[in-house]
Scaffold this active site. Structure first.
Site, short mmCIF file in Angstrom:
data_model
loop_
_atom_site.label_atom_id
_atom_site.label_comp_id
_atom_site.label_asym_id
_atom_site.label_seq_id
_atom_site.Cartn_x
_atom_site.Cartn_y
_atom_site.Cartn_z
N ASP A 1 1.39 -12.21 0.36
CA ASP A 1 0.71 -12.61 -0.87
C ASP A 1 0.53 -14.12 -0.84
O ASP A 1 1.50 -14.87 -0.97
CB ASP A 1 1.55 -12.19 -2.07
CG ASP A 1 0.91 -12.56 -3.41
OD1 ASP A 1 -0.15 -13.22 -3.41
OD2 ASP A 1 1.48 -12.18 -4.45
N LYS B 1 -13.61 -21.44 -8.54
CA LYS B 1 -14.46 -21.54 -7.35
C LYS B 1 -15.21 -22.86 -7.31
O LYS B 1 -15.44 -23.43 -6.24
CB LYS B 1 -15.43 -20.36 -7.31
CG LYS B 1 -14.72 -19.03 -7.07
CD LYS B 1 -13.99 -19.00 -5.74
CE LYS B 1 -13.49 -17.62 -5.37
NZ LYS B 1 -12.87 -17.57 -4.03
N ALA C 1 -14.74 -21.36 -12.67
CA ALA C 1 -14.14 -22.70 -12.62
C ALA C 1 -13.27 -22.88 -11.40
O ALA C 1 -13.26 -23.95 -10.77
CB ALA C 1 -13.34 -22.96 -13.90
N TYR D 1 -12.76 -17.71 -13.51
CA TYR D 1 -13.06 -17.45 -12.10
C TYR D 1 -14.09 -18.45 -11.58
O TYR D 1 -13.90 -19.05 -10.51
CB TYR D 1 -13.59 -16.02 -11.95
CG TYR D 1 -14.11 -15.71 -10.57
CD1 TYR D 1 -13.23 -15.51 -9.51
CD2 TYR D 1 -15.47 -15.61 -10.33
CE1 TYR D 1 -13.70 -15.22 -8.23
CE2 TYR D 1 -15.95 -15.32 -9.06
CZ TYR D 1 -15.07 -15.12 -8.02
OH TYR D 1 -15.54 -14.83 -6.76
N ASN E 1 -10.25 -16.98 2.12
CA ASN E 1 -11.14 -15.98 1.52
C ASN E 1 -10.52 -15.26 0.33
O ASN E 1 -11.25 -14.80 -0.55
CB ASN E 1 -11.56 -14.96 2.58
CG ASN E 1 -12.24 -13.76 1.97
OD1 ASN E 1 -13.38 -13.84 1.52
ND2 ASN E 1 -11.53 -12.63 1.92
#
Length: 255
Positions: A64, A160, A158, A156, A91
């Protein structure tokens, strides 16, 4: 120079996170098909084994990336197995949708941990090895949403957008150390991300229809198309390219 061949004397060692499905799986396989040695990281051993099926060059490493001490452990495992690392592909990512007013604190923390903190700590742990490789590359997998906006998934988007900024900042910071940093920004791609969000089939279909209507090329992308871009950006033939965020989105970011 043939961009489909590595200019290094031997196969490169590539770490791909979130490699159990979708873009991560396609990317791990694409590097392996080029003759590279790939370490595929993900939380679930079963999907990782499916990723590696038929690819002798893929080594499975469950983990994780957002867990305490996990980025450092993952890098240690790679170096213990191969003694080097040449490419890091950040990724792994998660989406926890919700409009402002219905955003739960745990969801914010989880997205920040996986999408932003983990890439920072992985890159930091891998940096000595990437520098020692003489041509190390970090490839961040962002999103076309980060170039515009996504109502209902602002956290999400933000995370990225922040990853895009890290890409540009690291590119400048690490250039003197011989490490390139680049990013791809996928648009609507056929991956299980909707299922991972817990969307119903009906809601997932609505999201896809919305994405399709905003994609000038008029179709959903394939994970292999993003993997192609990742491999080309990481290729030694792209050695004068750094700090870029390349949309792979069918024109959505400019349409």
């Amino acid at each position: 120079m043939d961009s489909d061949k590595n200019s290094n004397s031997g196969p490169r060692v590539v770490l791909v996170t979130g490699a159990g499905t979708g873009i991560g799986r396609a990317t791990a396989r694409a590097f392996a098909a080029r003759g590279d040695l790939v370490v595929a990281v993900g939380r679930r051993p079963g999907p990782l084994e499916e990723t590696a099926g038929g690819y002798a060059g893929i080594r499975v490493l469950p983990g994780d990336v957002a867990g305490a001490g996990e980025p450092e452990r993952i890098v240690r495992e790679v170096l213990a197995a191969y003694g080097r690392m040449d490419v890091l592909v950040n990724n792994a990512g998660i989406v926890r949708a919700g409009p402002l007013g219905a955003v739960a604190a745990p969801d914010v923390a989880e997205q920040l941990g996986v999408n932003l903190v983990a890439p920072v700590l992985l890159a930091q742990a891998a940096l000595p090895a990437l520098e020692a490789s003489g041509g190390g590359v970090v490839v961040n997998v962002s999103t076309a949403v980060g170039l515009r906006g996504w109502a209902g998934a602002s956290v999400y988007a933000a995370t990225k957008a922040a990853l895009d900024t890290l890409t540009r900042s690291w590119a400048v910071e690490l250039a003197p150390r011989g490490v390139r940093v680049v990013a791809v920004a996928p648009g609507a791609v056929d991956t299980p991300i909707g299922e991972h969000q817990g969307l119903s089939p009906e809601r997932a279909a609505e999201v896809r229809a919305w994405q399709l209507a905003r994609t000038p090329l008029g179709r959903i992308g394939r994970p292999e198309e993003v993997a192609w871009a990742v491999c080309r950006l990481a290729d030694p033939a792209a050695s004068f390219l750094t700090g870029v965020v390349v949309p792979v989105d069918g024109g959505a970011s400019v349409g």
